[in-house]
Design an enzyme around this catalytic site. Structure first.
Site, PDB file in Angstrom:
ATOM      1  N   ASP A 109     -10.192   2.487   2.940  1.00 24.13           N
ATOM      2  CA  ASP A 109     -10.361   1.749   4.193  1.00 24.13           C
ATOM      3  C   ASP A 109     -11.223   2.516   5.196  1.00 24.13           C
ATOM      4  O   ASP A 109     -12.103   1.951   5.841  1.00 24.13           O
ATOM      5  CB  ASP A 109      -9.000   1.443   4.814  1.00 24.13           C
ATOM      6  CG  ASP A 109      -8.237   0.370   4.062  1.00 24.13           C
ATOM      7  OD1 ASP A 109      -8.878  -0.463   3.391  1.00 24.13           O
ATOM      8  OD2 ASP A 109      -6.996   0.363   4.130  1.00 24.13           O
ATOM      9  N   LYS A 125       0.807  -1.217   0.000  1.00 28.94           N
ATOM     10  CA  LYS A 125       0.000   0.000   0.000  1.00 28.94           C
ATOM     11  C   LYS A 125       0.845   1.273   0.000  1.00 28.94           C
ATOM     12  O   LYS A 125       0.472   2.275  -0.628  1.00 28.94           O
ATOM     13  CB  LYS A 125      -0.962   0.005   1.191  1.00 28.94           C
ATOM     14  CG  LYS A 125      -2.067  -1.036   1.100  1.00 28.94           C
ATOM     15  CD  LYS A 125      -3.026  -0.914   2.272  1.00 28.94           C
ATOM     16  CE  LYS A 125      -4.123  -1.966   2.209  1.00 28.94           C
ATOM     17  NZ  LYS A 125      -5.098  -1.821   3.316  1.00 28.94           N
TER      18      LYS A 125
END
Length: 285
Positions: free
Chosen positions: A108, A71
Protein backbone atom coordinates in the site's frame (compact mmCIF):
# COMPACT_ATOMS: atom_id res chain seq x y z
CA UNK A 1 -3.76 -31.10 -6.38
CA UNK A 2 -3.02 -28.51 -9.06
CA UNK A 3 -5.36 -26.18 -10.87
CA UNK A 4 -6.06 -27.52 -14.39
CA UNK A 5 -5.56 -24.12 -16.05
CA UNK A 6 -1.97 -23.78 -17.34
CA UNK A 7 -1.95 -20.03 -16.66
CA UNK A 8 -0.57 -18.71 -13.39
CA UNK A 9 -3.48 -18.33 -11.01
CA UNK A 10 -3.90 -15.25 -8.83
CA UNK A 11 -6.78 -13.86 -6.79
CA UNK A 12 -7.93 -11.23 -4.35
CA UNK A 13 -9.60 -12.46 -1.17
CA UNK A 14 -11.86 -10.45 1.09
CA UNK A 15 -15.37 -10.10 2.53
CA UNK A 16 -17.10 -8.35 0.81
CA UNK A 17 -15.25 -8.75 -2.48
CA UNK A 18 -17.66 -8.24 -5.42
CA UNK A 19 -16.68 -4.55 -5.71
CA UNK A 20 -12.95 -5.24 -6.15
CA UNK A 21 -11.33 -3.83 -9.28
CA UNK A 22 -8.19 -5.93 -8.82
CA UNK A 23 -9.06 -8.48 -11.55
CA UNK A 24 -9.32 -5.85 -14.31
CA UNK A 25 -6.11 -4.17 -13.10
CA UNK A 26 -4.04 -7.36 -13.06
CA UNK A 27 -5.50 -8.58 -16.33
CA UNK A 28 -4.44 -5.28 -17.92
CA UNK A 29 -0.93 -5.71 -16.49
CA UNK A 30 -0.84 -9.24 -17.90
CA UNK A 31 -1.75 -8.06 -21.41
CA UNK A 32 0.85 -5.32 -21.17
CA UNK A 33 3.67 -7.65 -20.12
CA UNK A 34 2.69 -10.73 -22.11
CA UNK A 35 2.29 -12.89 -19.00
CA UNK A 36 -0.42 -15.55 -19.10
CA UNK A 37 -2.45 -15.49 -15.90
CA UNK A 38 -5.92 -15.72 -14.46
CA UNK A 39 -7.11 -13.49 -11.65
CA UNK A 40 -10.32 -13.97 -9.68
CA UNK A 41 -12.23 -12.70 -6.67
CA UNK A 42 -12.58 -15.05 -3.69
CA UNK A 43 -15.17 -14.43 -1.00
CA UNK A 44 -13.78 -15.92 2.20
CA UNK A 45 -16.02 -16.65 5.19
CA UNK A 46 -15.30 -14.27 8.04
CA UNK A 47 -14.19 -17.25 10.14
CA UNK A 48 -12.49 -19.12 7.29
CA UNK A 49 -9.68 -16.96 5.94
CA UNK A 50 -6.81 -19.31 6.85
CA UNK A 51 -8.57 -22.29 5.29
CA UNK A 52 -9.29 -20.27 2.13
CA UNK A 53 -5.63 -19.30 1.78
CA UNK A 54 -4.47 -22.89 2.36
CA UNK A 55 -6.90 -24.26 -0.24
CA UNK A 56 -5.86 -21.64 -2.82
CA UNK A 57 -2.17 -22.46 -2.60
CA UNK A 58 -2.76 -26.22 -2.30
CA UNK A 59 -4.53 -25.99 -5.66
CA UNK A 60 -1.52 -24.36 -7.29
CA UNK A 61 -2.28 -20.69 -6.72
CA UNK A 62 0.68 -18.40 -7.40
CA UNK A 63 -0.24 -15.30 -5.39
CA UNK A 64 -3.00 -13.68 -3.36
CA UNK A 65 -3.98 -10.10 -2.75
CA UNK A 66 -5.75 -9.57 0.56
CA UNK A 67 -8.30 -6.89 1.39
CA UNK A 68 -10.69 -6.00 4.20
CA UNK A 69 -11.04 -7.49 6.76
CA UNK A 70 -8.23 -10.03 6.46
CA UNK A 71 -4.97 -8.07 6.18
CA UNK A 72 -4.05 -8.56 9.84
CA UNK A 73 -4.77 -12.30 9.60
CA UNK A 74 -2.63 -12.48 6.46
CA UNK A 75 0.23 -10.94 8.42
CA UNK A 76 -0.14 -13.55 11.15
CA UNK A 77 -0.21 -16.42 8.64
CA UNK A 78 3.10 -15.32 7.10
CA UNK A 79 4.70 -15.20 10.55
CA UNK A 80 8.37 -14.23 10.37
CA UNK A 81 8.44 -14.21 6.56
CA UNK A 82 7.26 -10.61 6.25
CA UNK A 83 8.67 -7.48 4.67
CA UNK A 84 9.55 -4.63 7.03
CA UNK A 85 6.56 -2.71 5.67
CA UNK A 86 4.16 -5.51 6.54
CA UNK A 87 5.74 -6.02 9.94
CA UNK A 88 5.34 -2.36 10.92
CA UNK A 89 1.80 -2.22 9.56
CA UNK A 90 0.80 -5.45 11.25
CA UNK A 91 -0.98 -6.18 7.97
CA UNK A 92 -0.19 -7.83 4.64
CA UNK A 93 -1.99 -7.33 1.34
CA UNK A 94 0.23 -9.58 -0.79
CA UNK A 95 0.93 -13.28 -0.20
CA UNK A 96 2.98 -15.82 -2.12
CA UNK A 97 4.71 -19.16 -1.62
CA UNK A 98 8.48 -19.64 -1.74
CA UNK A 99 10.12 -23.00 -1.00
CA UNK A 100 6.82 -24.22 0.38
CA UNK A 101 6.53 -21.36 2.89
CA UNK A 102 4.07 -18.46 2.90
CA UNK A 103 5.54 -14.95 2.56
CA UNK A 104 3.84 -11.58 2.94
CA UNK A 105 4.30 -7.92 2.05
CA UNK A 106 2.32 -4.71 2.29
CA UNK A 107 2.47 -2.75 -0.97
CA UNK A 108 0.00 0.00 0.00
CA UNK A 109 2.71 2.48 0.96
CA UNK A 110 4.70 1.87 -2.22
CA UNK A 111 1.52 2.50 -4.19
CA UNK A 112 0.94 5.78 -2.35
CA UNK A 113 4.50 7.07 -2.74
CA UNK A 114 4.59 6.17 -6.45
CA UNK A 115 1.30 8.00 -6.98
CA UNK A 116 2.52 11.09 -5.13
CA UNK A 117 5.58 11.13 -7.40
CA UNK A 118 3.35 10.70 -10.47
CA UNK A 119 1.34 13.72 -9.32
CA UNK A 120 4.49 15.83 -9.00
CA UNK A 121 4.43 15.85 -5.20
CA UNK A 122 7.28 13.56 -4.20
CA UNK A 123 7.50 13.26 -0.39
CA UNK A 124 11.27 13.81 -0.52
CA UNK A 125 12.10 16.96 1.42
CA UNK A 126 8.40 17.72 2.04
CA UNK A 127 6.44 18.17 5.26
CA UNK A 128 3.78 15.46 5.36
CA UNK A 129 0.68 15.27 7.56
CA UNK A 130 -0.81 11.77 7.85
CA UNK A 131 -4.42 11.76 9.08
CA UNK A 132 -5.42 8.50 10.77
CA UNK A 133 -3.64 5.80 12.73
CA UNK A 134 -5.51 2.65 11.73
CA UNK A 135 -4.56 -0.07 9.27
CA UNK A 136 -4.44 2.24 6.25
CA UNK A 137 -2.09 4.69 7.97
CA UNK A 138 0.12 1.89 9.30
CA UNK A 139 0.50 0.57 5.78
CA UNK A 140 1.90 3.83 4.39
CA UNK A 141 3.80 5.39 7.31
CA UNK A 142 7.12 3.59 6.81
CA UNK A 143 7.30 4.13 3.01
CA UNK A 144 6.54 7.83 3.51
CA UNK A 145 9.41 8.35 5.93
CA UNK A 146 11.71 6.14 3.83
CA UNK A 147 10.88 8.36 0.84
CA UNK A 148 12.77 11.14 2.61
CA UNK A 149 10.08 13.49 3.87
CA UNK A 150 11.47 16.32 5.99
CA UNK A 151 8.78 15.82 8.64
CA UNK A 152 5.97 13.35 9.21
CA UNK A 153 3.21 14.20 11.65
CA UNK A 154 0.58 11.57 12.44
CA UNK A 155 -2.74 12.85 13.80
CA UNK A 156 -5.77 10.87 14.82
CA UNK A 157 -9.12 11.31 16.52
CA UNK A 158 -7.65 9.23 19.37
CA UNK A 159 -4.23 10.83 20.03
CA UNK A 160 -2.88 7.76 21.86
CA UNK A 161 -3.20 5.68 18.70
CA UNK A 162 -1.27 8.27 16.71
CA UNK A 163 1.42 8.31 19.40
CA UNK A 164 1.66 4.52 19.33
CA UNK A 165 2.14 4.46 15.55
CA UNK A 166 4.71 7.26 15.76
CA UNK A 167 6.67 5.37 18.41
CA UNK A 168 6.64 2.16 16.36
CA UNK A 169 7.84 4.04 13.30
CA UNK A 170 10.62 5.77 15.22
CA UNK A 171 11.80 2.44 16.62
CA UNK A 172 12.05 1.06 13.07
CA UNK A 173 14.11 4.02 11.84
CA UNK A 174 16.02 5.57 14.79
CA UNK A 175 18.03 8.01 12.60
CA UNK A 176 14.75 9.56 11.42
CA UNK A 177 12.97 9.58 14.78
CA UNK A 178 13.37 13.34 15.16
CA UNK A 179 11.28 13.85 12.00
CA UNK A 180 8.27 11.97 13.41
CA UNK A 181 5.64 13.57 15.67
CA UNK A 182 2.09 12.63 16.62
CA UNK A 183 -1.04 14.07 18.21
CA UNK A 184 -4.78 14.60 17.96
CA UNK A 185 -6.64 16.00 14.97
CA UNK A 186 -6.69 19.41 16.64
CA UNK A 187 -2.88 19.28 16.82
CA UNK A 188 -2.40 19.28 13.06
CA UNK A 189 -1.12 22.84 13.14
CA UNK A 190 1.60 23.86 10.72
CA UNK A 191 2.11 24.41 7.01
CA UNK A 192 2.03 20.98 5.38
CA UNK A 193 3.14 20.30 1.82
CA UNK A 194 1.22 17.01 1.59
CA UNK A 195 -1.82 16.06 3.66
CA UNK A 196 -2.82 12.39 3.31
CA UNK A 197 -6.21 11.29 4.61
CA UNK A 198 -5.79 7.68 5.71
CA UNK A 199 -8.85 7.78 7.97
CA UNK A 200 -12.21 6.28 7.08
CA UNK A 201 -13.97 9.65 7.38
CA UNK A 202 -14.75 10.01 3.66
CA UNK A 203 -16.47 6.62 3.65
CA UNK A 204 -18.84 8.03 6.26
CA UNK A 205 -19.58 11.10 4.16
CA UNK A 206 -17.76 13.56 6.42
CA UNK A 207 -14.24 15.06 6.29
CA UNK A 208 -11.90 14.64 9.26
CA UNK A 209 -12.18 17.38 11.90
CA UNK A 210 -8.99 19.18 10.93
CA UNK A 211 -8.27 22.80 11.80
CA UNK A 212 -8.15 25.41 9.04
CA UNK A 213 -4.89 26.85 7.81
CA UNK A 214 -2.82 23.65 7.68
CA UNK A 215 -1.95 23.73 3.98
CA UNK A 216 1.26 25.30 2.66
CA UNK A 217 1.26 27.16 -0.65
CA UNK A 218 1.02 24.65 -3.50
CA UNK A 219 0.13 21.81 -1.13
CA UNK A 220 -1.50 18.54 -2.15
CA UNK A 221 -4.58 17.12 -0.40
CA UNK A 222 -4.61 13.36 -1.00
CA UNK A 223 -7.45 11.05 0.04
CA UNK A 224 -6.73 7.30 0.05
CA UNK A 225 -10.44 6.74 -0.69
CA UNK A 226 -11.50 7.02 -4.34
CA UNK A 227 -14.73 7.50 -6.23
CA UNK A 228 -16.38 9.04 -9.26
CA UNK A 229 -16.53 12.47 -7.57
CA UNK A 230 -14.36 14.39 -5.12
CA UNK A 231 -14.44 13.01 -1.59
CA UNK A 232 -15.57 15.02 1.47
CA UNK A 233 -11.90 15.46 2.44
CA UNK A 234 -11.06 16.82 -1.01
CA UNK A 235 -14.02 19.22 -0.88
CA UNK A 236 -12.89 20.37 2.56
CA UNK A 237 -9.46 21.15 1.12
CA UNK A 238 -10.98 22.94 -1.86
CA UNK A 239 -12.94 25.19 0.51
CA UNK A 240 -9.59 26.16 2.06
CA UNK A 241 -8.20 27.14 -1.33
CA UNK A 242 -6.17 24.00 -2.05
CA UNK A 243 -5.85 23.61 -5.82
CA UNK A 244 -4.01 20.29 -5.89
CA UNK A 245 -6.29 17.45 -4.81
CA UNK A 246 -6.30 13.73 -5.62
CA UNK A 247 -8.09 10.58 -4.59
CA UNK A 248 -6.59 7.14 -4.05
CA UNK A 249 -7.29 5.51 -7.41
CA UNK A 250 -3.66 5.92 -8.45
CA UNK A 251 -2.58 4.34 -5.17
CA UNK A 252 -4.86 1.37 -5.89
CA UNK A 253 -3.19 0.81 -9.25
CA UNK A 254 0.27 1.43 -7.78
CA UNK A 255 -0.07 -1.11 -4.98
CA UNK A 256 -1.36 -3.65 -7.52
CA UNK A 257 1.67 -2.99 -9.73
CA UNK A 258 3.99 -3.59 -6.77
CA UNK A 259 2.25 -6.91 -6.04
CA UNK A 260 2.48 -7.88 -9.71
CA UNK A 261 6.22 -7.15 -9.66
CA UNK A 262 6.77 -9.29 -6.55
CA UNK A 263 5.00 -12.23 -8.17
CA UNK A 264 6.27 -11.93 -11.75
CA UNK A 265 9.61 -10.09 -11.54
CA UNK A 266 8.50 -7.33 -13.91
CA UNK A 267 7.10 -3.87 -13.11
CA UNK A 268 4.13 -2.93 -15.32
CA UNK A 269 3.31 0.58 -16.47
CA UNK A 270 0.58 2.07 -14.32
CA UNK A 271 -0.36 5.11 -16.42
CA UNK A 272 -2.49 3.46 -19.14
CA UNK A 273 -4.23 1.22 -16.61
CA UNK A 274 -5.04 4.16 -14.34
CA UNK A 275 -6.46 6.17 -17.24
CA UNK A 276 -8.72 3.30 -18.31
CA UNK A 277 -9.88 2.70 -14.75
CA UNK A 278 -10.66 6.40 -14.26
CA UNK A 279 -12.77 6.45 -17.42
CA UNK A 280 -14.61 3.35 -16.27
CA UNK A 281 -15.28 4.90 -12.87
CA UNK A 282 -16.58 8.12 -14.37
CA UNK A 283 -18.84 6.14 -16.72
CA UNK A 284 -20.30 4.32 -13.74
CA UNK A 285 -18.96 0.95 -14.85
Amino acid sequence: MTHPDSRKRYAVVGNPIAHSRSPCIHEAFARQTGIALSYERILAPLDGFAATVREFFDQGGAGLNVTVPFKEQACALAGERLSDRARLAGAANTLWMRDGLLHGCNTDGVGLVDDLIRLGHSPAGRRVLLVGAGGAAKGVALPLIEAGCAALRIVNRTPARAAELGARLASQLPPMASRITAGGLDEAEGDWDIVVNASSSSLGGEPPALPAGIYADGALAYDMVYGSAETPFMRQAQAQGVRHRADGLGMLVGQAAASFAIWNGVAPETGPVLEALRRSLQDGA
